[in-house]
Design an enzyme around this catalytic site. Structure first.
Site, mmCIF file in Angstrom:
data_model
loop_
_atom_site.group_PDB
_atom_site.id
_atom_site.type_symbol
_atom_site.label_atom_id
_atom_site.label_comp_id
_atom_site.label_asym_id
_atom_site.label_seq_id
_atom_site.Cartn_x
_atom_site.Cartn_y
_atom_site.Cartn_z
ATOM 1 N N HIS A 181 0.870 -1.166 -0.134
ATOM 2 C CA HIS A 181 0.066 0.025 -0.026
ATOM 3 C C HIS A 181 0.924 1.017 -0.009
ATOM 4 C CE1 HIS A 181 -3.305 2.389 0.219
ATOM 5 N NE2 HIS A 181 -4.175 1.797 1.048
ATOM 6 N N ASP A 408 -9.419 -8.578 -19.919
ATOM 7 C CA ASP A 408 -9.200 -9.666 -20.861
ATOM 8 C C ASP A 408 -7.583 -9.982 -20.794
ATOM 9 O OD1 ASP A 408 -9.337 -11.506 -22.850
ATOM 10 O OD2 ASP A 408 -9.894 -10.365 -24.383
#
Length: 488
Positions: A181, A408
């Site tokens: 993070h 995709d």
């Protein structure tokens, strides 16, 4: 009646390997922004993306199982495709192939861009993804099987990024991503994952070019003592001690329930001029959950409670941050109320105050004052803990990050995405809003609400969330996950 129990999940894991950039990358040391340097962000966020198998038929017209060790039926091995894409994406996101380290002299983070590579683990499961419901409603212990924590801390730093690809006999697979993070917020992580998908599907480079430029969000420390949004001594107190017995729960709230809640609060406003106006989902649902947590923790009414909303600032700055910026770019919008006002006052007023706090936090002066405050946090190495016994709530909204849009990799069936609570869900003050998974079109517009609460607190919180459905006639509009606590 005969019952069938699911066989235990077993994973065959290969050795961890380091995936290096496909081309030579710059060798340098990079610094971070003031927000990135917040010691409270120095942990790894894990998430799992779940992909269905491509539709492939055998000669008899029926779906064929996939031999994951080969290209049977013309299907590429997803681990090999993704591993190759990681190598390519690291050419563009080359800092992530290096080592992250906090300097002991100034307490600041640096990343050594040495091209060492990203830890990558390939695993094969013994069951079909459908038997795990595409991780929709999976228990935490099972979810943790699809990510890994690479113990790489040393004098030279540690890896900020890691991947695990788990393949299933049906041809489906999961991608577990662990990302520091300190390096990226949710927006940046989404940008990285999208770039990975683009390169895996054959594009020569990412559509959005990554931008480091962390100096854009550097501020000097505020003068004087660290100012907290609320006096710690004034916080409400719960009879429940926050220990290690934490449950991770998820509640799906349907779009119709959210609509009815908005209508109810608008009706509650009536002719009060100061409370007129429309409400957003985050305002009404945030207000409801804040109050529900207060009641579940049984906090004393004369104490204060804090509501903090993580607000993105990419487009609030002048000039705005470049579109490819993938560092942390958010500040907290803070609101303090007494328990009595939160619990007994009109919920519409709570939602209105959340709206006003968002507007106040959009001001450039406020944003930079918050960033300056974070440099003081770094100087003092101030760590937030859970000692406030549930009086504080931090809400982060992941619904607009595009996490469940069609990404995709050559497999078009993105079914689900879940965060995995290896580290970040130890924080009982944290609440995450997620979009619904892609398995059921009827869930569109709903919200998955993820919480971590002490075991003794969770039953009352479930009761409060179930009560939300009583705004209408359908008592199935809130779908709580039963024990064991689960993420959907």
């Amino acid at each position: 009646m005969e019952t069938h129990q699911r066989a235990p999940l077993l994973l065959d894991r290969k050795d961890v390997v380091l995936v290096k950039p496909a081309k030579p990358t710059p060798s340098k040391t990079l610094s971070f922004s003031t927000i990135d340097n917040d010691p409270n962000l120095e942990f790894v966020c894990h998430s799992v993306y779940v992909y269905k198998a491509n539709s492939v038929s055998s000669d008899n017209g029926r779906p064929a199982d996939h031999d994951l060790a080969s290209n049977l039926n013309g299907q590429a091995d997803p681990a090999r495709v993704i591993k190759d894409a990681i190598s390519k994406v690291l050419v563009h996101y080359y800092p992530l192939a290096g080592k992250l380290k906090r300097d002991s002299s100034d307490g600041k983070l640096y990343i050594n861009c040495n091209g060492e590579g990203v830890p990558f683990l390939e695993a094969t499961a013994n069951c079909k993804l459908a038997s795990l419901k595409y991780l929709d409603g999976i228990d935490v212990e099972t979810a943790e099987e699809f990510v890994f924590d690479f113990p790489s801390k040393s004098d030279f730093g540690y890896h900020p990024l890691m991947f695990q690809v788990t393949k299933f006999p049906c041809g489906g697979f999961t991608i577990g991503m662990g990302l520091s993070h300190s390096v990226c917020d949710g927006f940046g992580a989404s940008q990285l994952f999208r770039a990975l998908a683009e390169l895996a599907s054959g594009k020569s480079e990412p559509l959005v070019k990554p931008v480091w430029e962390r100096e854009r969000l550097v501020a000097k420390s505020t003068q004087g003592p660290l100012q907290s949004p609320v006096d710690k001594n004034s916080l409400a107190i719960s009879p429940y001690l926050i220990k290690n017995d934490i449950m991770h729960g998820c509640f799906f709230v349907k779009a119709e329930t959210i609509k009815r809640l908005k209508m109810s609060l608008m009706k509650e406003c009536g002719d009060h001029e100061e409370m007129k106006g429309s409400f957003t989902t985050i305002e009404v649902l945030g207000a409801y959950i804040w109050r529900s947590r207060f009641r579940a923790f049984k906090l004393n009414p004369d104490g204060n409670t804090l509501f903090c909303l993580a607000m993105g600032i990419r487009h609030l700055l002048n000039p705005p941050l470049p579109s490819g910026y993938y560092g942390n770019a958010f500040v907290g919008s803070n609101l303090v109320m007494t328990g009595k006002d939160l619990n007994e006052g009109p919920l519409s007023r709570v939602a209105k105050l959340i709206k006003e706090s968002k507007k106040h936090a959009s001001n450039a002066h406020y944003i930079w004052s918050q960033i300056s405050m974070l440099d003081k946090v770094r100087e003092l190495n101030f760590k937030i803990n859970s000692s406030d016994n549930g009086a504080s709530m931090v809400l982060t909204d992941w619904r607009q990050l595009g996490l469940l849009e069609e990404l995709d990799f050559g497999w078009k069936g993105l079914a689900n995405m879940i965060p995995v609570p290896l580290k970040m869900f130890g924080f009982v003050y944290l609440c995450i809003f997620l979009p619904p998974c892609n398995l059921d079109p009827s869930t569109k517009g709903g919200v998955r609400v993820l919480v971590s609460l002490p075991r003794a607190v969770m039953p009352k919180f479930k009761e409060e969330m179930h009560a939300l459905s009583q705004l209408g006639d359908d008592d199935d509009d809130i779908v709580p996950m039963l024990e064991p606590a689960i993420l959907i």
